[in-house]
Design a protein around this motif. Structure first.
Motif, PDB file in Angstrom:
ATOM      1  N   THR A  36       0.815  -1.220   0.000  1.00  0.00           N
ATOM      2  CA  THR A  36       0.000   0.000   0.000  1.00  0.00           C
ATOM      3  C   THR A  36       0.845   1.267   0.000  1.00  0.00           C
ATOM      4  OG1 THR A  36      -0.193   0.066   2.407  1.00  0.00           O
ATOM      5  CG2 THR A  36      -1.928  -1.131   1.189  1.00  0.00           C
ATOM      6  N   ARG A  37       2.167   1.111   0.112  1.00  0.00           N
ATOM      7  CA  ARG A  37       3.080   2.250  -0.003  1.00  0.00           C
ATOM      8  C   ARG A  37       4.457   1.734  -0.405  1.00  0.00           C
ATOM      9  NH1 ARG A  37       6.547   3.445   4.501  1.00  0.00           N
ATOM     10  NH2 ARG A  37       6.144   1.998   6.205  1.00  0.00           N
ATOM     11  N   ILE A  38       5.290   2.661  -0.890  1.00  0.00           N
ATOM     12  CA  ILE A  38       6.679   2.335  -1.198  1.00  0.00           C
ATOM     13  C   ILE A  38       7.579   3.284  -0.414  1.00  0.00           C
ATOM     14  CG2 ILE A  38       6.333   1.243  -3.437  1.00  0.00           C
ATOM     15  CD1 ILE A  38       7.005   3.927  -4.783  1.00  0.00           C
ATOM     16  N   GLU A  39       8.773   2.809  -0.125  1.00  0.00           N
ATOM     17  CA  GLU A  39       9.700   3.599   0.686  1.00  0.00           C
ATOM     18  C   GLU A  39      11.119   3.345   0.232  1.00  0.00           C
ATOM     19  OE1 GLU A  39       9.054   4.114   5.046  1.00  0.00           O
ATOM     20  OE2 GLU A  39      10.931   2.980   5.164  1.00  0.00           O
ATOM     21  N   ARG A  40      11.932   4.384   0.312  1.00  0.00           N
ATOM     22  CA  ARG A  40      13.354   4.245   0.014  1.00  0.00           C
ATOM     23  C   ARG A  40      14.150   5.118   0.973  1.00  0.00           C
ATOM     24  NH1 ARG A  40      16.991   5.463  -5.416  1.00  0.00           N
ATOM     25  NH2 ARG A  40      18.919   4.882  -4.378  1.00  0.00           N
ATOM     26  N   ARG A  41      15.266   4.585   1.412  1.00  0.00           N
ATOM     27  CA  ARG A  41      16.211   5.337   2.246  1.00  0.00           C
ATOM     28  C   ARG A  41      17.387   5.704   1.359  1.00  0.00           C
ATOM     29  NH1 ARG A  41      17.151   5.617   7.882  1.00  0.00           N
ATOM     30  NH2 ARG A  41      19.252   6.315   8.354  1.00  0.00           N
ATOM     31  N   PHE A  42      17.660   6.999   1.260  1.00  0.00           N
ATOM     32  CA  PHE A  42      18.785   7.519   0.493  1.00  0.00           C
ATOM     33  C   PHE A  42      19.896   7.893   1.458  1.00  0.00           C
ATOM     34  CE2 PHE A  42      14.974   8.416  -1.959  1.00  0.00           C
ATOM     35  CZ  PHE A  42      15.337   8.104  -3.266  1.00  0.00           C
ATOM     36  N   ARG A  43      21.136   7.642   1.068  1.00  0.00           N
ATOM     37  CA  ARG A  43      22.283   8.024   1.900  1.00  0.00           C
ATOM     38  C   ARG A  43      23.067   9.126   1.204  1.00  0.00           C
ATOM     39  NH1 ARG A  43      25.598   2.823   3.120  1.00  0.00           N
ATOM     40  NH2 ARG A  43      25.404   2.771   0.872  1.00  0.00           N
ATOM     41  N   PHE A  44      23.621  10.021   2.010  1.00  0.00           N
ATOM     42  CA  PHE A  44      24.395  11.145   1.508  1.00  0.00           C
ATOM     43  C   PHE A  44      25.646  11.301   2.353  1.00  0.00           C
ATOM     44  CE2 PHE A  44      19.926  11.763   0.660  1.00  0.00           C
ATOM     45  CZ  PHE A  44      19.922  12.030  -0.694  1.00  0.00           C
ATOM     46  N   LYS A  45      26.585  12.088   1.851  1.00  0.00           N
ATOM     47  CA  LYS A  45      27.853  12.212   2.587  1.00  0.00           C
ATOM     48  C   LYS A  45      27.750  13.104   3.819  1.00  0.00           C
ATOM     49  CE  LYS A  45      30.121  15.956   0.121  1.00  0.00           C
ATOM     50  NZ  LYS A  45      31.276  16.382  -0.637  1.00  0.00           N
ATOM     51  N   ASP A  46      26.727  13.972   3.864  1.00  0.00           N
ATOM     52  CA  ASP A  46      26.599  14.856   5.025  1.00  0.00           C
ATOM     53  C   ASP A  46      25.192  15.435   5.090  1.00  0.00           C
ATOM     54  OD1 ASP A  46      26.526  16.938   3.105  1.00  0.00           O
ATOM     55  OD2 ASP A  46      28.660  17.343   3.330  1.00  0.00           O
ATOM     56  N   PHE A  47      24.982  16.301   6.056  1.00  0.00           N
ATOM     57  CA  PHE A  47      23.667  16.908   6.268  1.00  0.00           C
ATOM     58  C   PHE A  47      23.272  17.801   5.107  1.00  0.00           C
ATOM     59  CE2 PHE A  47      20.727  20.064   7.932  1.00  0.00           C
ATOM     60  CZ  PHE A  47      19.814  19.271   8.602  1.00  0.00           C
ATOM     61  N   LEU A  48      24.218  18.590   4.593  1.00  0.00           N
ATOM     62  CA  LEU A  48      23.889  19.512   3.503  1.00  0.00           C
ATOM     63  C   LEU A  48      23.422  18.787   2.249  1.00  0.00           C
ATOM     64  CD1 LEU A  48      26.466  22.441   3.671  1.00  0.00           C
ATOM     65  CD2 LEU A  48      23.998  22.507   4.031  1.00  0.00           C
ATOM     66  N   THR A 101      22.499  14.475  -6.783  1.00  0.00           N
ATOM     67  CA  THR A 101      22.962  15.076  -5.537  1.00  0.00           C
ATOM     68  C   THR A 101      23.910  14.186  -4.761  1.00  0.00           C
ATOM     69  OG1 THR A 101      21.024  14.274  -4.334  1.00  0.00           O
ATOM     70  CG2 THR A 101      20.892  16.497  -5.267  1.00  0.00           C
ATOM     71  N   GLY A 102      24.303  13.068  -5.363  1.00  0.00           N
ATOM     72  CA  GLY A 102      25.309  12.233  -4.721  1.00  0.00           C
ATOM     73  C   GLY A 102      24.784  11.188  -3.762  1.00  0.00           C
ATOM     74  N   ALA A 103      23.544  10.748  -3.926  1.00  0.00           N
ATOM     75  CA  ALA A 103      23.024   9.700  -3.050  1.00  0.00           C
ATOM     76  C   ALA A 103      23.835   8.433  -3.239  1.00  0.00           C
ATOM     77  CB  ALA A 103      21.555   9.416  -3.346  1.00  0.00           C
ATOM     78  N   ALA A 104      24.086   7.737  -2.166  1.00  0.00           N
ATOM     79  CA  ALA A 104      24.859   6.496  -2.225  1.00  0.00           C
ATOM     80  C   ALA A 104      23.961   5.290  -2.399  1.00  0.00           C
ATOM     81  CB  ALA A 104      25.707   6.345  -0.963  1.00  0.00           C
ATOM     82  N   GLY A 105      22.646   5.469  -2.423  1.00  0.00           N
ATOM     83  CA  GLY A 105      21.756   4.341  -2.612  1.00  0.00           C
ATOM     84  C   GLY A 105      20.986   4.000  -1.358  1.00  0.00           C
TER      85      GLY A 105
END
Length: 121
Positions: free
Chosen positions: A43-55, A114-118
């Motif tokens: 009923t929904r989809i979700e993804r977690r994106f990783r980045f090198k920092d807060f900015l 934006t450099g997401a690591a996946g």
């Protein structure tokens, strides 16, 4: 249809009254957005994106917000240092619609820029 062709589409206004995708239909779209997880009985989809920092995480969320306004389809987003979690479902039908997968494909493109690591495990 490929994930890239989903990203070329535009979300259509959902006025309700249409059934959500069945689990089998959601699985078909999921093949086009494999980095996203089907959640809550499809009923929904979700993804977690990783980045090198807060900015970088904040920049992604800002771009995601602009996209949501353009597409008139608004995900739930949480973020912090080095990550953003995006959850999509069509609230008017209490389930998934093609629009959710269109947004997922477009968000994947934004993340690539934006450099997401996946997706995190």
């Amino acid at each position: 249809m490929t994930g890239s062709s989903l990203a070329e589409k535009t979300c259509t206004p959902c006025r309700g009254g249409v059934p959500p995708l069945t689990p089998a239909e959601a699985e078909g779209y999921h093949l086009q957005a494999p980095d996203w997880s089907l959640m809550d009985g499809a009923t929904r989809i979700e993804r977690r994106f990783r980045f090198k920092d807060f900015l970088e995480a904040f920049a992604f969320v800002s771009r995601a917000a602009a996209l949501a306004e353009t597409e008139a389809h608004h995900p739930d987003i949480s973020f912090g240092w080095g990550y953003a979690v995006v959850s999509l479902r069509t609230k008017k039908i209490k389930g998934l619609h093609e629009n959710d997968f269109i947004m997922a494909a477009k968000l994947d493109r934004i993340a690539d820029g934006t450099g997401a690591a996946g997706q995190e495990a």
